[in-house]
Design an enzyme around this catalytic site. Structure first.
Site, PDB file in Angstrom:
ATOM      1  N   TYR A   8     -22.716 -14.514 -17.229  1.00  0.00           N
ATOM      2  CA  TYR A   8     -21.849 -13.786 -18.289  1.00  0.00           C
ATOM      3  C   TYR A   8     -20.544 -14.630 -18.702  1.00  0.00           C
ATOM      4  O   TYR A   8     -19.864 -14.356 -18.041  1.00  0.00           O
ATOM      5  CB  TYR A   8     -21.560 -12.280 -18.296  1.00  0.00           C
ATOM      6  CG  TYR A   8     -23.020 -11.434 -17.968  1.00  0.00           C
ATOM      7  CD1 TYR A   8     -24.075 -11.753 -18.515  1.00  0.00           C
ATOM      8  CD2 TYR A   8     -22.687 -10.071 -17.625  1.00  0.00           C
ATOM      9  CE1 TYR A   8     -25.281 -10.839 -18.253  1.00  0.00           C
ATOM     10  CE2 TYR A   8     -23.752  -9.208 -17.560  1.00  0.00           C
ATOM     11  CZ  TYR A   8     -24.982  -9.801 -17.715  1.00  0.00           C
ATOM     12  OH  TYR A   8     -26.043  -8.841 -17.540  1.00  0.00           O
ATOM     13  N   PRO A  14     -29.504   0.053 -22.751  1.00  0.00           N
ATOM     14  CA  PRO A  14     -29.757   1.534 -22.829  1.00  0.00           C
ATOM     15  C   PRO A  14     -29.713   2.211 -24.441  1.00  0.00           C
ATOM     16  O   PRO A  14     -30.380   3.287 -24.547  1.00  0.00           O
ATOM     17  CB  PRO A  14     -28.557   2.302 -21.964  1.00  0.00           C
ATOM     18  CG  PRO A  14     -27.570   0.888 -22.195  1.00  0.00           C
ATOM     19  CD  PRO A  14     -28.293  -0.151 -22.069  1.00  0.00           C
ATOM     20  N   LEU A  15     -29.240   1.329 -25.156  1.00  0.00           N
ATOM     21  CA  LEU A  15     -29.117   2.049 -26.660  1.00  0.00           C
ATOM     22  C   LEU A  15     -29.796   1.061 -27.514  1.00  0.00           C
ATOM     23  O   LEU A  15     -29.765   1.132 -28.844  1.00  0.00           O
ATOM     24  CB  LEU A  15     -27.525   2.063 -27.096  1.00  0.00           C
ATOM     25  CG  LEU A  15     -26.745   2.788 -26.017  1.00  0.00           C
ATOM     26  CD1 LEU A  15     -25.311   2.659 -26.788  1.00  0.00           C
ATOM     27  CD2 LEU A  15     -27.240   4.555 -26.519  1.00  0.00           C
ATOM     28  N   GLY A  37     -29.003  -0.247 -30.963  1.00  0.00           N
ATOM     29  CA  GLY A  37     -29.291   0.538 -32.035  1.00  0.00           C
ATOM     30  C   GLY A  37     -30.659   0.812 -32.845  1.00  0.00           C
ATOM     31  O   GLY A  37     -30.634   1.427 -33.656  1.00  0.00           O
ATOM     32  N   PRO A  82     -39.106   4.451 -34.036  1.00  0.00           N
ATOM     33  CA  PRO A  82     -39.415   6.087 -34.257  1.00  0.00           C
ATOM     34  C   PRO A  82     -38.748   7.155 -33.767  1.00  0.00           C
ATOM     35  O   PRO A  82     -38.889   8.424 -34.090  1.00  0.00           O
ATOM     36  CB  PRO A  82     -41.017   5.973 -33.971  1.00  0.00           C
ATOM     37  CG  PRO A  82     -40.963   4.990 -32.768  1.00  0.00           C
ATOM     38  CD  PRO A  82     -40.013   3.796 -33.076  1.00  0.00           C
TER      39      PRO A  82
END
Length: 286
Positions: free
Chosen positions: A67, A211-212, A215, A219
């Protein structure tokens, strides 16, 4: 939702049965510049975000040598996070100026990167050192052996894996105690459910990256919105709460470059979903 969010509300998990962390963590990838290359435009803000995570009870922070490369680790040290949290870093991926992620599990490289990460983090021992991704050009067992040796030599306290199958997890456990597995997983993408269940059976922490889903929850979005309205929460907070409620070994690490968004994420630690809501969301994601 809670006015003063605290990651401790998510409960705790013991890495290797000995190092206790709050289950809602922080992913430090987004502290870097565009495409996760180089420094961000505002390094002071990046350090403030990392510091805010700790100030809101986060004591499990995930990063990687790739990173930046190296930028995220350096910023965590400068923000003082290393002194107040368990910092998990990784080795096994190279970067280039085009932003590619290139698997590289050569044992000598892994050993060299451990020394580099220790220097950037400013630590004598890395809390949790994770093999970032299996390398098709290096025998998996050889790569894992390097991590096991680093643990035996005291360079790292715990060993983790990332982006592995159940079979690879089983193989690695024959060489070293595995504290965590970090695979892509969220309410809308549960392809690695078998890996999660294997971690549950073995008492291994499961760190769901993405985990998201940035966005993009497909469905499942409508079902999330219905639950969110009931709890006066956001869709993303419910997605995190689902991960925490779905299994006792999950350690979500939502990342952000915004203090405001960080607080919103941490607030999910205090959101408890009913069994019916957990089941409804699980069915929507199938």
């Amino acid at each position: 939702m809670i006015e003063t969010p605290d990651a401790a509300a998510a409960g705790t998990f013991d890495l290797d049965g000995e190092t206790t962390v709050n289950r809602l963590g922080f992913g430090a990838m987004r502290l870097c510049g565009d495409d996760i290359i180089g420094a961000p435009d505002d390094e002071a803000n990046a350090r403030a975000v990392a510091r805010a995570a700790v100030d809101h009870g986060v004591d499990f922070v995930d990063t990687a040598d790739s990173y930046g490369p190296g930028t995220s680790e350096r910023l965590l040290r400068e923000a003082g996070v290393v002194d107040d949290a368990v910092v998990a870093t990784k080795a096994g991926l190279l970067r280039n100026a085009d932003g590619d992620w290139l698997p590289h599990g050569d044992p000598d490289y892994v050993r060299n990167q451990a020394l580099a990460s220790k220097d950037r983090l400013g630590v004598d021992t890395i809390d949790l050192y994770q093999f970032h991704r299996p390398d098709p050009d290096t025998p998996f067992a050889d790569s894992v052996a390097a991590f096991a040796e680093l643990k035996d030599e005291g360079h790292v306290r715990h060993v983790g894996l990332s982006n592995v199958s159940v079979e690879q997890l089983d193989e690695a456990r024959g060489q070293v105690a595995v504290a965590t597995v970090q695979n892509q997983y969220n309410v809308a993408n549960r392809e690695d459910e078998d890996v999660l269940r294997a971690c549950e059976n073995a008492g291994i922490g499961f760190v769901p990256w993405y985990p998201l889903a940035a966005g993009d929850l497909g469905p499942v979005a409508d079902a999330l919105d219905e639950v969110a309205e009931t709890h006066d929460a956001t869709r993303r907070q419910v997605a995190l709460a689902w991960l925490l409620g779905h299994s006792d070994v999950t350690l979500p690490i939502p990342g952000t470059s915004s203090v405001e968004h960080l607080r919103e994420n941490v607030a999910a630690a205090g959101l408890t979903l009913s069994d019916e809501e957990l089941s409804t969301l699980a069915e929507a994601g199938e």
